[in-house]
Each structure stands twice: as C-alpha cells, then as structure tokens.
Write a protein that holds these residues in place. Structure first.
Motif, PDB file in Angstrom:
ATOM      1  N   GLY A  97      47.408  26.968  39.550  1.00 37.88           N
ATOM      2  CA  GLY A  97      48.664  26.227  39.275  1.00 37.88           C
ATOM      3  C   GLY A  97      49.688  27.053  38.737  1.00 37.88           C
ATOM      4  N   GLY A  98      49.828  28.334  39.049  1.00 39.79           N
ATOM      5  CA  GLY A  98      50.924  29.436  38.331  1.00 39.79           C
ATOM      6  C   GLY A  98      51.795  29.400  39.453  1.00 39.79           C
ATOM      7  N   VAL A  99      52.664  30.297  38.895  1.00 38.58           N
ATOM      8  CA  VAL A  99      54.059  30.676  39.969  1.00 38.58           C
ATOM      9  C   VAL A  99      54.064  31.993  40.058  1.00 38.58           C
ATOM     10  N   PRO A 100      54.564  32.541  41.223  1.00 35.86           N
ATOM     11  CA  PRO A 100      54.465  33.905  41.651  1.00 35.86           C
ATOM     12  C   PRO A 100      54.812  34.703  40.301  1.00 35.86           C
ATOM     13  N   GLY A 101      54.326  35.881  40.159  1.00 33.25           N
ATOM     14  CA  GLY A 101      54.755  36.773  39.156  1.00 33.25           C
ATOM     15  C   GLY A 101      54.185  36.429  37.668  1.00 33.25           C
ATOM     16  N   HIS A 102      53.470  35.365  37.757  1.00 31.03           N
ATOM     17  CA  HIS A 102      52.366  34.931  36.507  1.00 31.03           C
ATOM     18  C   HIS A 102      51.516  36.086  36.258  1.00 31.03           C
ATOM     19  N   VAL A 103      51.254  36.428  34.968  1.00 30.95           N
ATOM     20  CA  VAL A 103      50.242  37.655  34.738  1.00 30.95           C
ATOM     21  C   VAL A 103      48.968  36.864  34.411  1.00 30.95           C
ATOM     22  N   VAL A 104      47.756  37.338  34.897  1.00 26.37           N
ATOM     23  CA  VAL A 104      46.423  36.871  34.361  1.00 26.37           C
ATOM     24  C   VAL A 104      45.659  37.986  33.768  1.00 26.37           C
ATOM     25  N   MET A 105      44.567  37.475  33.095  1.00 21.94           N
ATOM     26  CA  MET A 105      43.879  38.395  32.343  1.00 21.94           C
ATOM     27  C   MET A 105      42.439  38.363  33.412  1.00 21.94           C
ATOM     28  N   VAL A 106      41.827  39.499  33.500  1.00 20.45           N
ATOM     29  CA  VAL A 106      40.768  39.877  34.328  1.00 20.45           C
ATOM     30  C   VAL A 106      39.755  40.567  33.549  1.00 20.45           C
ATOM     31  N   ILE A 107      38.479  39.611  33.511  1.00 25.75           N
ATOM     32  CA  ILE A 107      37.497  40.328  32.699  1.00 25.75           C
ATOM     33  C   ILE A 107      36.326  40.544  33.835  1.00 25.75           C
ATOM     34  N   GLN A 108      35.855  41.805  33.654  1.00 20.15           N
ATOM     35  CA  GLN A 108      35.071  42.548  34.395  1.00 20.15           C
ATOM     36  C   GLN A 108      33.921  42.392  33.589  1.00 20.15           C
ATOM     37  N   ARG A 109      33.015  41.637  34.167  1.00 17.36           N
ATOM     38  CA  ARG A 109      31.662  41.371  33.116  1.00 17.36           C
ATOM     39  C   ARG A 109      30.633  41.691  34.001  1.00 17.36           C
ATOM     40  N   THR A 110      29.609  42.388  33.545  1.00 19.81           N
ATOM     41  CA  THR A 110      28.379  42.754  34.178  1.00 19.81           C
ATOM     42  C   THR A 110      27.152  42.812  33.420  1.00 19.81           C
ATOM     43  N   TYR A 111      26.156  42.029  33.712  1.00 20.18           N
ATOM     44  CA  TYR A 111      24.799  41.858  32.992  1.00 20.18           C
ATOM     45  C   TYR A 111      23.719  42.852  33.347  1.00 20.18           C
ATOM     46  N   TYR A 112      22.953  43.365  32.560  1.00 20.90           N
ATOM     47  CA  TYR A 112      22.076  44.396  32.447  1.00 20.90           C
ATOM     48  C   TYR A 112      20.764  43.905  32.201  1.00 20.90           C
ATOM     49  N   ALA A 113      19.675  44.540  32.940  1.00 19.54           N
ATOM     50  CA  ALA A 113      18.420  44.538  32.621  1.00 19.54           C
ATOM     51  C   ALA A 113      17.781  45.877  32.567  1.00 19.54           C
ATOM     52  N   SER A 114      17.469  46.521  31.135  1.00 23.20           N
ATOM     53  CA  SER A 114      16.853  47.732  30.889  1.00 23.20           C
ATOM     54  C   SER A 114      17.777  48.722  31.723  1.00 23.20           C
ATOM     55  N   GLY A 115      18.985  48.702  31.572  1.00 26.82           N
ATOM     56  CA  GLY A 115      20.172  49.447  32.149  1.00 26.82           C
ATOM     57  C   GLY A 115      20.291  49.459  33.494  1.00 26.82           C
ATOM     58  N   ARG A 116      19.708  48.354  34.132  1.00 24.37           N
ATOM     59  CA  ARG A 116      19.968  48.185  35.623  1.00 24.37           C
ATOM     60  C   ARG A 116      21.033  46.821  35.917  1.00 24.37           C
ATOM     61  N   ALA A 117      22.139  47.147  36.673  1.00 18.47           N
ATOM     62  CA  ALA A 117      23.014  45.891  36.573  1.00 18.47           C
ATOM     63  C   ALA A 117      22.450  44.874  37.712  1.00 18.47           C
TER      64      ALA A 117
END
Length: 250
Positions: free
Chosen positions: A208-228
C-alpha cells in the motif's frame, strides 16, 4: 554554483520540506503550484518541477490526477518487535517475524521449488542451481499489510521430509525452529542484517505504498551448528514501522 552550494531545486525542496515538517503546510494541503513556486522562489519551471519530484520521492507529497499535489498524512510509526529468542513450540510465521506477545496477525503464503540463484546459494552455503523451497508471505495486522517475506530452505535438508512445505503437513504454519527440530535439526543461532532501499513496484503494490517509498529489508538466516537451514528477506515499510530489537544480555 560555488563549492558546497546546493542546486536550486534542492534549496526549494528543502524550504518546502521545512514547511511540511513544521506544519506550515499541514497534511491534505495542496502544495503550491509550479507557477507559484517559480514566482515565490524566482526559479525556472524546470527547477520547480524537480523540487516537487524530490518531495514526491521522499513520500512527503502525492499527486492526485486532475487536482494537483498534496501533502501526505504522516503516519505515526508503529513498532515491530524483533528478538533472537524463538519459543520452542507454538510459534507461527507471524510471531516469528513480530515477536511482541500481544501481536496477532494473519498471513498468506505460496511455496514452490526453484534452483538457487547465486545470492541465495551464497547465503545458504549451497551451490548455485541446487534445489531450494521458496516461500512468499504477506503478513497482515487487522487486515493491513505490514510485512512481506521471501524465504528459502535447502531441499538437501528438508526434501522428502514432513516439513518440506513450510505451510503444509503436520507442522504447517509453525516457525522454522520447531519445524527443523521435528527432523532433528537443532537451530542454535540466527543472524539478521538490516538495510534500506527504495521499494520495488510489486512490493509497494502489496504494502500500500507509493513509488519512491523506502522499505527496510531484514536479511535473516537461521543456523544449526554453523550450517544455514533457512534464509529470508523480510520487507517492512520504513514510513509506517520501526524495528525494535530485544536482545538477551549474557
């Protein structure tokens, strides 16, 4: 123009922005016309037009067909709670992304297999072209779209298991931690990187935004014993929400 001096269109935009912020031009007020800006600031039509474009790109004003350009309502930002802690059971995709206890929401999703692109492969520690399950989400709070998410899980981990499809099967709709635990994969770490960029057209259409609006992007990664075991891009409108992190002190 001397060194350090702003271009004329930025000076005009800055003065109009100040008037919007201090209330001299309140919400729903029509922005001065191009001719009025030209006369008031002693600038050309081109400068006046570029100044209006700046304010539109910043989301401070919006154009209305056949009517002119108006000051937008400035929403009071709401908080989206983020936390490294995930409940061991009973989590759902909405609670996974909005950790506040009182938050209640709904979501829509769709999943399909695809080959991992170079970026996703790098985040998951797999080879480009390896098969992954991609799931797209739209999260809503009281019917209002608040977040988008696209997640990827390597099928080398979840393929041919009851949790291969995140939203189907016996653990459909549970969070990543609980689903992975069901196949004896113990998630022990989560990493989030937060950035900002202009929203893509398809994202803003859903949010529901308009062109030019800024978004936050969360780049999230779950790991198990170092493995994504899962990585996701969570997209949040920057003008309507703030991210609040609750991190345990060890």
């Amino acid at each position: 123009m001397t060194f350090g001096e702003q271009p004329a269109y930025l000076r005009v935009a800055s003065d109009l922005r100040r008037k919007i912020v201090d209330g001299s031009l309140p919400p729903r007020t029509r922005l001065p016309s191009q001719a009025r800006i030209r006369e008031q600031y002693g600038v050309s039509d081109t400068v006046a037009l570029e100044a209006r474009k700046v304010l539109m790109a910043e989301g401070l004003v919006e154009g209305r067909s056949g009517s002119g350009t108006y000051v937008r309502e400035r929403p009071v930002p709401r908080r989206i709670a983020r936390s490294g802690y995930r409940p061991p059971a009973g989590a759902n995709p909405f609670r996974q992304e909005q950790a506040a206890e009182g938050a209640r929401g709904t979501w829509e999703s769709s999943s399909e297999q695809e080959p991992a692109g170079a970026s996703v492969a790098g985040r998951l520690g797999v080879f480009p072209g390896d098969r992954v399950m991609r799931t797209r989400y739209v999260f809503r709070d009281s019917g209002e779209p608040v977040m988008l998410s696209t997640s990827w899980e390597p099928l080398s981990i979840t393929g041919r298991t009851p949790v291969m499809l995140p939203e189907e099967g016996p653990l459909g709709g549970c969070g990543v931690v609980e689903r992975m635990g069901a196949i004896d994969v113990v998630v022990d770490n989560v990493v989030e990187e937060v950035g900002a960029r202009p929203g893509l057209a398809e994202e803003l259409l859903l949010l529901g935004g308009v062109p030019g609006h800024v978004v936050m992007v969360i780049q999230r990664t779950y790991y198990a014993s170092g493995r994504a075991v899962e990585t996701a891009d969570v997209v949040v409108p920057a003008d309507r929400f703030r991210l609040a992190y609750h991190l345990p002190v060890r």
